[in-house]
Design a protein around this motif. Structure first.
Motif, PDB file in Angstrom:
ATOM      1  N   ALA A 108       0.840  -1.203   0.000  1.00  0.00           N
ATOM      2  CA  ALA A 108       0.000   0.000   0.000  1.00  0.00           C
ATOM      3  C   ALA A 108       0.873   1.250   0.000  1.00  0.00           C
ATOM      4  CB  ALA A 108      -0.917   0.000   1.220  1.00  0.00           C
ATOM      5  N   ASP A 169       1.375   4.762   6.817  1.00  0.00           N
ATOM      6  CA  ASP A 169       0.471   4.181   5.829  1.00  0.00           C
ATOM      7  C   ASP A 169      -0.645   5.169   5.505  1.00  0.00           C
ATOM      8  OD1 ASP A 169       1.538   1.491   5.461  1.00  0.00           O
ATOM      9  OD2 ASP A 169       1.002   1.168   7.557  1.00  0.00           O
ATOM     10  N   ASP A 171      -3.590   4.599   4.574  1.00  0.00           N
ATOM     11  CA  ASP A 171      -4.863   4.168   5.159  1.00  0.00           C
ATOM     12  C   ASP A 171      -5.025   4.645   6.598  1.00  0.00           C
ATOM     13  OD1 ASP A 171      -5.789   2.649   2.898  1.00  0.00           O
ATOM     14  OD2 ASP A 171      -4.259   1.171   3.380  1.00  0.00           O
ATOM     15  N   TYR A 172      -3.927   4.824   7.296  1.00  0.00           N
ATOM     16  CA  TYR A 172      -3.978   5.333   8.670  1.00  0.00           C
ATOM     17  C   TYR A 172      -4.140   6.850   8.693  1.00  0.00           C
ATOM     18  CZ  TYR A 172      -2.450   6.654  13.360  1.00  0.00           C
ATOM     19  OH  TYR A 172      -2.366   7.226  14.615  1.00  0.00           O
ATOM     20  N   TYR A 234     -13.098  -0.421   6.827  1.00  0.00           N
ATOM     21  CA  TYR A 234     -11.681  -0.769   6.785  1.00  0.00           C
ATOM     22  C   TYR A 234     -10.961   0.085   5.749  1.00  0.00           C
ATOM     23  CZ  TYR A 234     -13.293  -4.727   9.600  1.00  0.00           C
ATOM     24  OH  TYR A 234     -13.867  -5.502  10.568  1.00  0.00           O
ATOM     25  N   PHE A 235     -10.703  -0.447   4.558  1.00  0.00           N
ATOM     26  CA  PHE A 235      -9.900   0.285   3.587  1.00  0.00           C
ATOM     27  C   PHE A 235     -10.716   0.878   2.433  1.00  0.00           C
ATOM     28  CE2 PHE A 235      -7.316  -3.061   5.548  1.00  0.00           C
ATOM     29  CZ  PHE A 235      -6.410  -2.248   6.235  1.00  0.00           C
ATOM     30  N   SER A 239      -9.623   0.621  -2.406  1.00  0.00           N
ATOM     31  CA  SER A 239      -8.346   0.105  -1.917  1.00  0.00           C
ATOM     32  C   SER A 239      -7.794  -0.982  -2.828  1.00  0.00           C
ATOM     33  CB  SER A 239      -8.517  -0.450  -0.498  1.00  0.00           C
ATOM     34  OG  SER A 239      -9.497  -1.476  -0.495  1.00  0.00           O
TER      35      SER A 239
END
Length: 250
Positions: A108, A169, A171-172, A234-235, A239
């Motif tokens: 990612a 990341d 995503d975070y 989640y993603f 994603s």
């Protein structure tokens, strides 16, 4: 005392886990959406749902253990738990000391979070969590690195001026930017680091790793893993997933 005796016994028979053993899954519990502690005090997030499904498919009885990130590999090796499931990227350096499963998340993007979209990454320290691929990347690419024990501390460092940006990341960081009310922004620059995310095992636990690899393959083959990855909580639907590549060998 009872817990200590159980932990000692499990460490002694590492690699011989069977259906009646308790397999302990070690995670950080501080890195949403990968893993976090919910209001009930329980491990939650993508890796909780994913890990529970793996244990079900592998016919294993599992329990969750939390551990600080900076000691997560040493405490696996010392027998405090049997598997690392904590958003850990597969790298050559880590593979020198532990074994990895097949990847369960594709590689990612990593992003920078800062106070301004015009931030110069060479103008001051760039924060990263200790022991991450992002910390290594910063140090290896001419930027000034400042490390923190937790992901929350890296973001706080940007807010209070200790760092000009944080690399983590994407995503975070996306939810951090969205929830900041405009205080924090993602920079246009992104980095591609690491070889995807996998489970970590002691070198001696080949039999246990093979059980989890079979469960991961099963989830890739029937599409369950991709469906789980793209859940909104989640993603998300945009994603990266395994797609047809995940079905090779099914």
């Amino acid at each position: 005392m009872k817990k200590l005796l159980i932990a000692t016994a499990l460490a002694t028979i590492a690699g011989a886990a069977s259906a009646q053993d308790i397999v302990r899954l070690g995670t950080e519990g501080a890195y949403p959406p990968y893993n976090f502690i919910n209001d009930a005090g329980e491990v939650a997030g993508f890796e909780r749902e994913f890990g529970d499904e793996l244990c079900k498919r592998a016919s294993l009885t599992c329990e969750w253990v939390t551990n600080e990130w900076d000691s997560i590999i040493p405490n696996l090796q010392s027998g405090n738990y049997d598997v690392i499931i904590a958003g850990m990227s597969i790298t050559d350096e880590r593979e020198e000391v532990i074994d990895f499963s097949a990847g369960y998340l594709p590689p990612a993007s990593s992003s920078y979070l800062a106070l301004s979209a015009e931030t110069d990454l060479m103008s001051g320290p760039v924060a990263a969590q200790t022991g991450t691929i992002q910390a290594s990347f910063i140090a290896e690419n001419g930027m000034q690195l400042v490390e923190y024990a937790t992901p929350e501390e890296t973001v706080a460092a940007v807010k209070n001026g200790e760092a000009v940006a944080v690399l983590a990341d994407k995503d975070y960081l996306v939810p951090m930017a969205n929830e900041s009310g405009g205080e924090l922004v993602l920079l246009a620059r992104e980095e591609s680091i690491g070889g995807g995310v996998g489970l970590g095992f002691r070198d001696s636990d080949d039999a246990l790793r093979e059980k989890f690899d079979a469960a991961i393959k099963s989830m890739k083959c029937d599409g369950t893993l991709d469906t789980m990855i793209t859940k909104a909580e989640y993603f998300g639907p945009e994603s990266k997933t395994w797609g047809d590549a995940g079905k090779e060998g099914c």
